[in-house]
Scaffold this motif. Structure first.
Motif, PDB file in Angstrom:
ATOM      1  N   THR A  10      58.060 112.466 -15.870  1.00  0.00           N
ATOM      2  CA  THR A  10      58.022 112.021 -14.331  1.00  0.00           C
ATOM      3  C   THR A  10      58.081 110.640 -14.133  1.00  0.00           C
ATOM      4  OG1 THR A  10      56.405 113.788 -14.255  1.00  0.00           O
ATOM      5  CG2 THR A  10      56.427 112.273 -12.543  1.00  0.00           C
ATOM      6  N   LEU A  11      57.410 109.694 -15.023  1.00  0.00           N
ATOM      7  CA  LEU A  11      57.835 108.338 -14.822  1.00  0.00           C
ATOM      8  C   LEU A  11      59.251 107.959 -14.645  1.00  0.00           C
ATOM      9  CD1 LEU A  11      56.341 105.424 -14.917  1.00  0.00           C
ATOM     10  CD2 LEU A  11      56.264 105.174 -17.038  1.00  0.00           C
ATOM     11  N   LYS A  12      60.144 108.416 -15.768  1.00  0.00           N
ATOM     12  CA  LYS A  12      61.543 107.931 -15.755  1.00  0.00           C
ATOM     13  C   LYS A  12      62.391 108.652 -14.480  1.00  0.00           C
ATOM     14  CE  LYS A  12      65.415 108.613 -18.700  1.00  0.00           C
ATOM     15  NZ  LYS A  12      66.027 109.100 -20.072  1.00  0.00           N
ATOM     16  N   VAL A  13      61.864 109.791 -14.081  1.00  0.00           N
ATOM     17  CA  VAL A  13      62.529 110.444 -12.719  1.00  0.00           C
ATOM     18  C   VAL A  13      61.968 109.498 -11.626  1.00  0.00           C
ATOM     19  CG1 VAL A  13      62.560 112.231 -11.260  1.00  0.00           C
ATOM     20  CG2 VAL A  13      62.289 112.745 -13.862  1.00  0.00           C
ATOM     21  N   MET A  14      60.977 109.202 -11.391  1.00  0.00           N
ATOM     22  CA  MET A  14      60.419 108.173 -10.248  1.00  0.00           C
ATOM     23  C   MET A  14      61.158 106.690 -10.392  1.00  0.00           C
ATOM     24  SD  MET A  14      58.953 110.143  -8.476  1.00  0.00           S
ATOM     25  CE  MET A  14      58.642 109.326  -7.242  1.00  0.00           C
ATOM     26  N   ALA A  15      61.498 106.391 -11.661  1.00  0.00           N
ATOM     27  CA  ALA A  15      61.977 105.056 -11.621  1.00  0.00           C
ATOM     28  C   ALA A  15      63.347 105.024 -11.458  1.00  0.00           C
ATOM     29  CB  ALA A  15      61.939 104.623 -13.237  1.00  0.00           C
ATOM     30  N   ARG A  16      64.108 106.159 -11.913  1.00  0.00           N
ATOM     31  CA  ARG A  16      65.648 106.489 -11.420  1.00  0.00           C
ATOM     32  C   ARG A  16      65.594 106.924  -9.825  1.00  0.00           C
ATOM     33  NH1 ARG A  16      69.321 105.043 -15.264  1.00  0.00           N
ATOM     34  NH2 ARG A  16      68.692 105.905 -17.414  1.00  0.00           N
ATOM     35  N   GLU A  17      64.800 107.417  -9.383  1.00  0.00           N
ATOM     36  CA  GLU A  17      64.867 107.547  -8.117  1.00  0.00           C
ATOM     37  C   GLU A  17      64.799 106.155  -7.178  1.00  0.00           C
ATOM     38  OE1 GLU A  17      62.640 110.285  -4.281  1.00  0.00           O
ATOM     39  OE2 GLU A  17      62.232 110.402  -6.448  1.00  0.00           O
ATOM     40  N   ALA A  18      63.824 105.299  -7.775  1.00  0.00           N
ATOM     41  CA  ALA A  18      63.641 103.967  -6.959  1.00  0.00           C
ATOM     42  C   ALA A  18      64.721 103.140  -7.346  1.00  0.00           C
ATOM     43  CB  ALA A  18      62.293 103.599  -7.461  1.00  0.00           C
ATOM     44  N   GLU A  19      65.436 103.158  -8.490  1.00  0.00           N
ATOM     45  CA  GLU A  19      66.582 102.555  -8.660  1.00  0.00           C
ATOM     46  C   GLU A  19      67.615 102.900  -7.567  1.00  0.00           C
ATOM     47  OE1 GLU A  19      69.435 101.502 -12.367  1.00  0.00           O
ATOM     48  OE2 GLU A  19      68.303 103.099 -12.426  1.00  0.00           O
ATOM     49  N   GLN A  20      67.960 103.982  -7.455  1.00  0.00           N
ATOM     50  CA  GLN A  20      68.874 104.643  -6.715  1.00  0.00           C
ATOM     51  C   GLN A  20      68.695 104.149  -5.211  1.00  0.00           C
ATOM     52  OE1 GLN A  20      69.271 108.587  -7.313  1.00  0.00           O
ATOM     53  NE2 GLN A  20      70.295 108.714  -9.396  1.00  0.00           N
ATOM     54  N   LEU A  21      67.507 104.052  -4.623  1.00  0.00           N
ATOM     55  CA  LEU A  21      67.084 103.836  -3.510  1.00  0.00           C
ATOM     56  C   LEU A  21      67.139 102.397  -2.953  1.00  0.00           C
ATOM     57  CD1 LEU A  21      65.916 104.637  -0.650  1.00  0.00           C
ATOM     58  CD2 LEU A  21      63.565 104.219  -1.674  1.00  0.00           C
ATOM     59  N   LEU A  22      66.677 101.329  -4.074  1.00  0.00           N
ATOM     60  CA  LEU A  22      66.943  99.848  -4.018  1.00  0.00           C
ATOM     61  C   LEU A  22      68.317  99.592  -4.042  1.00  0.00           C
ATOM     62  CD1 LEU A  22      63.915  98.821  -5.938  1.00  0.00           C
ATOM     63  CD2 LEU A  22      63.944  99.098  -3.545  1.00  0.00           C
ATOM     64  N   ASN A  23      69.085 100.557  -4.865  1.00  0.00           N
ATOM     65  CA  ASN A  23      70.761 100.031  -4.674  1.00  0.00           C
ATOM     66  C   ASN A  23      71.409  99.929  -3.555  1.00  0.00           C
ATOM     67  OD1 ASN A  23      71.767  98.947  -7.417  1.00  0.00           O
ATOM     68  ND2 ASN A  23      71.313 101.021  -8.273  1.00  0.00           N
ATOM     69  N   GLU A  24      70.687 100.840  -2.684  1.00  0.00           N
ATOM     70  CA  GLU A  24      71.379 101.074  -1.347  1.00  0.00           C
ATOM     71  C   GLU A  24      70.975  99.638  -0.305  1.00  0.00           C
ATOM     72  OE1 GLU A  24      70.065 104.719   0.082  1.00  0.00           O
ATOM     73  OE2 GLU A  24      71.020 105.954  -1.375  1.00  0.00           O
ATOM     74  N   LEU A  25      69.975  98.974  -0.803  1.00  0.00           N
ATOM     75  CA  LEU A  25      69.383  97.775   0.207  1.00  0.00           C
ATOM     76  C   LEU A  25      70.476  96.694   0.116  1.00  0.00           C
ATOM     77  CD1 LEU A  25      65.618  98.156  -0.481  1.00  0.00           C
ATOM     78  CD2 LEU A  25      66.828  99.129   1.638  1.00  0.00           C
ATOM     79  N   ASP A  26      70.719  96.028   1.138  1.00  0.00           N
ATOM     80  CA  ASP A  26      71.622  94.947   1.063  1.00  0.00           C
ATOM     81  C   ASP A  26      70.988  93.707   0.606  1.00  0.00           C
ATOM     82  OD1 ASP A  26      73.782  96.247   1.950  1.00  0.00           O
ATOM     83  OD2 ASP A  26      73.462  95.898   4.106  1.00  0.00           O
TER      84      ASP A  26
END
Length: 360
Positions: free
Chosen positions: A1-17
């Motif tokens: 679960t920790l790895k899944v949430m870290a991947r989700e946060a990474e993908q979300l923050l990648n979209e921020l300018d």
């Protein structure tokens, strides 16, 4: 679960300018055999889960049985199963978890095992496992990036009940050092005022000169806004340095104006006009040489310039604005203060004397 949430946060923050180079430390790990014990079956067979897990670990990974002393060296001797007995996944399932008992029980009878992926690293803070998501600043200041991160993680990710996030790095360092930097700035202002008061032998003239400090900060803020430089610890250090630099031109002008009044008998207006005219060139030359000397640093030439650029820009903006303040605002303020003092003196002289009590 920790790895899944870290991947989700990474993908979300990648979209921020506001951010760039976003990556997480939880990458793909090495393959491993993952064993899940059935506690109900262990209790049925009278086995302890801790002892069974320790036995399986010792059989596969080995256990230090003793040490062999060879001169000044101690060589550990590891006891474990032979390679052919632990080479395949099926061999792990055939391990006996109750050695010495009449009826042997294989591991496959009390546990499930499969090949899975182990963690690339195990990082803990206060005894809790964490995943680190790193990023650099993009097209935003430090404060703007923090606000964007908090807004995205709070609104777009459904966090489990036992999981949360916190922001560290430069943001945490800035919050931790902010109070100490403010204290250092207040101390520098106090020391500059005390030194000027001792030299001028007055509390009023240094107070007038100190007005150049907050107005110099306006120029620094304008310079940071024009160059899109974010507020940081280096910027605050530049502001602390500016406290002692911004008053130099004002000291030169005020001291010369006072000399014209005390030594040459000039009136206030004549001393302000004469002092401003005669000290214009030295003030401009001092500011120009300092600004030109800081310009290469403000341009960010060479490696490691990211630490020098904010400080140079703060000093340049503050010096330019403090020069204008010295030439126009300080003489005007001196004239206003002197006019107020003369008005108060005239009002005191016009007051009738208090009536004396009659003696009888």
């Amino acid at each position: 679960t920790l790895k899944v949430m870290a991947r989700e946060a990474e993908q979300l923050l990648n979209e921020l300018d506001a951010l760039a180079d976003v990556e997480t430390t939880l990458r793909s790990g090495a393959p491993e055999i993952q064993i899940t014990y059935d506690r109900a079956r262990l209790v049925r067979y009278g086995l302890n889960i801790g002892r069974v897990a320790e036995l399986v670990r010792d059989l596969v990974l080995g256990n230090e049985a003793t040490q062999f002393n060879m001169k000044d060296r101690r060589i550990p001797i590891i006891a474990r199963l032979q390679v052919q007995d632990r080479q395949r996944v099926e061999d792990i399932g055939q391990l006996t978890v109750n050695p010495g008992e009449p009826q042997p029980i294989p591991l496959s009878a009390v546990a499930q095992y499969e090949i899975g992926e182990g963690p690339s690293e195990i990082r803990r803070i206060d005894g809790k496992r964490v995943a680190l998501v790193q990023a650099n600043l993009g097209n935003a200041s430090l404060g703007g990036a923090v606000e964007a991160i908090e807004s995205a993680l709070d609104s777009l990710i459904q966090w489990p009940a036992d999981m949360t996030y916190f922001i560290t790095g430069q943001s945490e360092e800035w919050q931790r050092s902010q109070n100490s930097l403010l204290m250092a700035m207040a101390l520098s202002v106090f020391l500059v005022y005390v030194i000027m008061a001792s030299q001028f032998e007055s509390l009023l003239q240094p107070f007038i000169i100190m007005f150049s400090v907050p107005l110099a900060f306006v120029g620094s803020a304008l310079g940071l806004w024009i160059t899109q430089t974010s507020l940081s610890v280096v910027v605050f250090l530049g502001l602390i340095m500016l406290v002692g630099i911004a008053v130099n031109n004002a000291i030169v002008m005020v001291d010369y104006i006072l000399q014209l009044q005390r030594l040459h008998g000039f009136s206030l207006v004549d001393s302000l006009v004469t002092g401003g005219r005669r000290r214009l060139r030295p003030v401009l030359m001092t500011t120009l040489t300092t600004v030109l000397g800081l310009t290469p640093m403000a341009m960010g030439l060479g490696e490691g310039s990211e630490f020098q650029v904010p400080m140079a820009r703060v000093l340049i903006g503050g010096l330019l604005s403090s020069t204008l303040i010295t030439l126009f605002f300080i003489p005007t303020l001196m004239m206003m203060v002197e006019s107020f003092r003369l008005r108060r003196r005239q009002e005191d002289e016009e007051l009738p004397p208090a009536a004396e009590p009659a003696l009888g």
